[in-house]
Design a protein around this motif. Structure first.
Motif, short mmCIF file in Angstrom:
data_model
loop_
_atom_site.label_atom_id
_atom_site.label_comp_id
_atom_site.label_asym_id
_atom_site.label_seq_id
_atom_site.Cartn_x
_atom_site.Cartn_y
_atom_site.Cartn_z
N LEU A 280 0.83 -1.20 0.00
CA LEU A 280 0.00 0.00 0.00
C LEU A 280 0.87 1.25 0.00
O LEU A 280 0.64 2.20 -0.77
CB LEU A 280 -0.92 -0.01 1.22
N ALA A 281 1.88 1.26 0.87
CA ALA A 281 2.77 2.42 0.94
C ALA A 281 3.47 2.65 -0.39
O ALA A 281 3.59 3.79 -0.86
CB ALA A 281 3.80 2.22 2.06
N SER A 282 3.92 1.58 -1.01
CA SER A 282 4.60 1.70 -2.30
C SER A 282 3.66 2.23 -3.39
O SER A 282 4.02 3.10 -4.19
CB SER A 282 5.17 0.35 -2.71
N LEU A 283 2.43 1.70 -3.38
CA LEU A 283 1.45 2.16 -4.38
C LEU A 283 1.17 3.65 -4.24
O LEU A 283 1.10 4.38 -5.24
CB LEU A 283 0.15 1.37 -4.23
N ILE A 284 0.99 4.11 -3.01
CA ILE A 284 0.67 5.52 -2.80
C ILE A 284 1.87 6.40 -3.15
O ILE A 284 1.73 7.42 -3.83
CB ILE A 284 0.23 5.76 -1.35
N ARG A 285 3.06 6.00 -2.69
CA ARG A 285 4.27 6.80 -2.94
C ARG A 285 4.46 7.07 -4.43
O ARG A 285 4.90 8.14 -4.83
CB ARG A 285 5.50 6.07 -2.40
N ASN A 286 4.18 6.08 -5.25
CA ASN A 286 4.51 6.18 -6.66
C ASN A 286 3.34 6.62 -7.54
O ASN A 286 3.46 6.66 -8.76
CB ASN A 286 5.04 4.83 -7.15
N SER A 287 2.23 6.98 -6.93
CA SER A 287 1.07 7.43 -7.71
C SER A 287 1.15 8.93 -7.99
O SER A 287 1.91 9.66 -7.35
CB SER A 287 -0.22 7.13 -6.93
N ALA A 288 0.35 9.37 -8.94
CA ALA A 288 0.19 10.81 -9.19
C ALA A 288 -0.80 11.38 -8.18
O ALA A 288 -0.54 12.40 -7.54
CB ALA A 288 -0.28 11.06 -10.61
N PHE A 289 -1.93 10.70 -8.06
CA PHE A 289 -2.95 11.07 -7.09
C PHE A 289 -3.91 9.90 -6.92
O PHE A 289 -3.88 8.93 -7.70
CB PHE A 289 -3.70 12.35 -7.50
N LEU A 290 -4.77 9.97 -5.91
CA LEU A 290 -5.75 8.92 -5.66
C LEU A 290 -7.14 9.43 -5.97
O LEU A 290 -7.38 10.65 -6.00
CB LEU A 290 -5.68 8.45 -4.20
N VAL A 291 -8.07 8.49 -6.18
CA VAL A 291 -9.47 8.84 -6.42
C VAL A 291 -10.35 8.02 -5.48
O VAL A 291 -10.19 6.81 -5.35
CB VAL A 291 -9.89 8.56 -7.89
#
Length: 388
Positions: A280-291
């Protein structure tokens, strides 16, 4: 004056909140963290137990789960206990464990018992001390799906809101409706907020950084009220303007609509499984933004996870989500169930890196050191503890 002793009865599905709050709160108040573990509650957002220890009762957390040593220095592990149940007939074993907890609470003379969820039926022994209780209300009303709004859920909530004398509510948008629905007095309900899930900064092992970055991210358990279908519809429109843009939908649960047509699209990736906290941390760190395209909501832990990394979130104007986004100052808001409006805002944010940067800076100002930092939230709750 001797400092009052507080028992904080956490839930494994809320460990992201609990740990982040206790990191600041235990510096201000004498709080003992007591976490329930049983075969049905062994995996949570912050703590995962591959196996449940073969013991039933109340124990020091490190005695049964030495892996929790990783949180040493973040919370006080000397004041970390588990209510553990193991084996067949788990309900009766859990009832026995909570009966043991009742005697621990009495023997150690806790003057305040802070709950974070309406007690399960096997937790009812602790109602013997109901006059000492307060409860944080994460969901003032059940979510609109079959698993969250059952007869048993309604029964548990009825007992909680009639037996517990004091409550903490986490969004003002639903306060009056909450008071009216459960016929509660305003002076018995205190206002508070969620802070960002700072515990995520303590993760020592994260998944390898994906070579592909800057994707749009949806993460969380798949439920009907999460509105994933509107995000997928919007993503088709986004793809026309940004053909290289990718969307990742990550989380366990069963989809209530046919996703097969979307699986054929190379710009949408599904990870339909439980997402452990390092991933989860890796996914968030490397995203542009969340929806968060929710059609119904109170608060959202996903938003607080995103804020731990100062990532902006696009969310719908339901429940307390506008408050969490600073009514648009920390991220764009869109109407629920409107894929066209969502697509338009997603495209606008993708094409404006300066806005992404500004949102991130505003999140840092408010949630790291400002009024919504855990330090400030814990200070206000410490004052409430003293009043009680």
């Amino acid at each position: 004056m001797k400092q009052q002793k507080i028992a904080y009865l956490g839930k494994n599905e809320l460990t992201d909140v609990d740990l982040s709050y206790l990191h600041s709160a235990q510096k201000l108040s004498d709080i003992t963290y007591i976490l329930e573990i049983n075969p049905r509650l062994k995996n949570g957002p912050a703590i995962n137990f591959p196996e449940v220890a073969p013991r039933t009762g109340v124990f020091k957390a490190l005695e049964l789960y030495p892996q929790l040593k990783s949180f040493d220095g973040f919370i006080d592990l000397e004041k970390f206990y588990v209510v553990n149940s193991y084996g067949r007939l788990w309900f009766l074993r859990s009832l026995l464990a909570y009966t043991s907890l009742l005697f621990v609470l009495i023997r150690q003379k806790f003057s305040l018992i802070h709950l974070v969820w309406p007690p399960q039926l096997y937790e009812f022994p602790v109602y013997f001390l109901r006059k000492r209780m307060m409860m944080t209300v994460h969901d003032p009303f059940p979510h609109e799906d079959e698993s969250h709004d059952t007869l048993i859920v309604r029964l548990r909530r009825w007992f909680a809101f009639h037996l517990i004398p004091k409550f903490i509510i986490l969004n003002k948008a639903q306060r009056e409706k909450f008071l009216d629905f459960y016929q509660l007095k305003g002076e018995n309900v205190y206002d508070s907020k969620l802070g960002s899930y700072d515990y995520m900064q303590t993760l020592h092992t994260v998944s390898p950084t994906p070579s592909e970055q800057g994707y749009i991210l949806f993460v969380g358990k798949i439920s009907q009220y999460k509105g994933v279908e509107y995000l997928l519809e919007a993503m088709e429109q986004v793809h026309e303007q940004f053909p290289q843009q990718k969307l990742i939908v990550a989380g366990g649960g069963k989809f209530h609509f046919d996703i097969e047509p979307y699986k054929q699209k190379d710009y949408i990736e599904f990870r339909n499984r439980f997402i452990h906290n390092d991933e989860l941390a890796s996914l968030i760190r490397n995203s542009a933004f969340l929806v968060c395209p929710y059609t119904n909501a109170t608060q959202s832990g996903v938003i607080m996870s995103a804020y731990a990394f100062c990532k902006p979130v696009i969310a719908t104007t339901v429940g307390g989500l506008p408050e969490m986004l600073g009514n648009g100052k920390l991220g764009p808001l869109v109407p629920p169930k409107d894929s066209e409006a969502l697509a338009k805002v997603m495209c606008k944010l993708l094409g404006d890196k300066e806005s992404q940067k500004n949102y991130s800076e505003n999140i840092s100002l408010v949630y790291r050191e400002g009024e919504l930092s855990w330090k400030e939230i814990a200070r206000k709750l410490s004052d409430i503890y003293k009043q009680l």
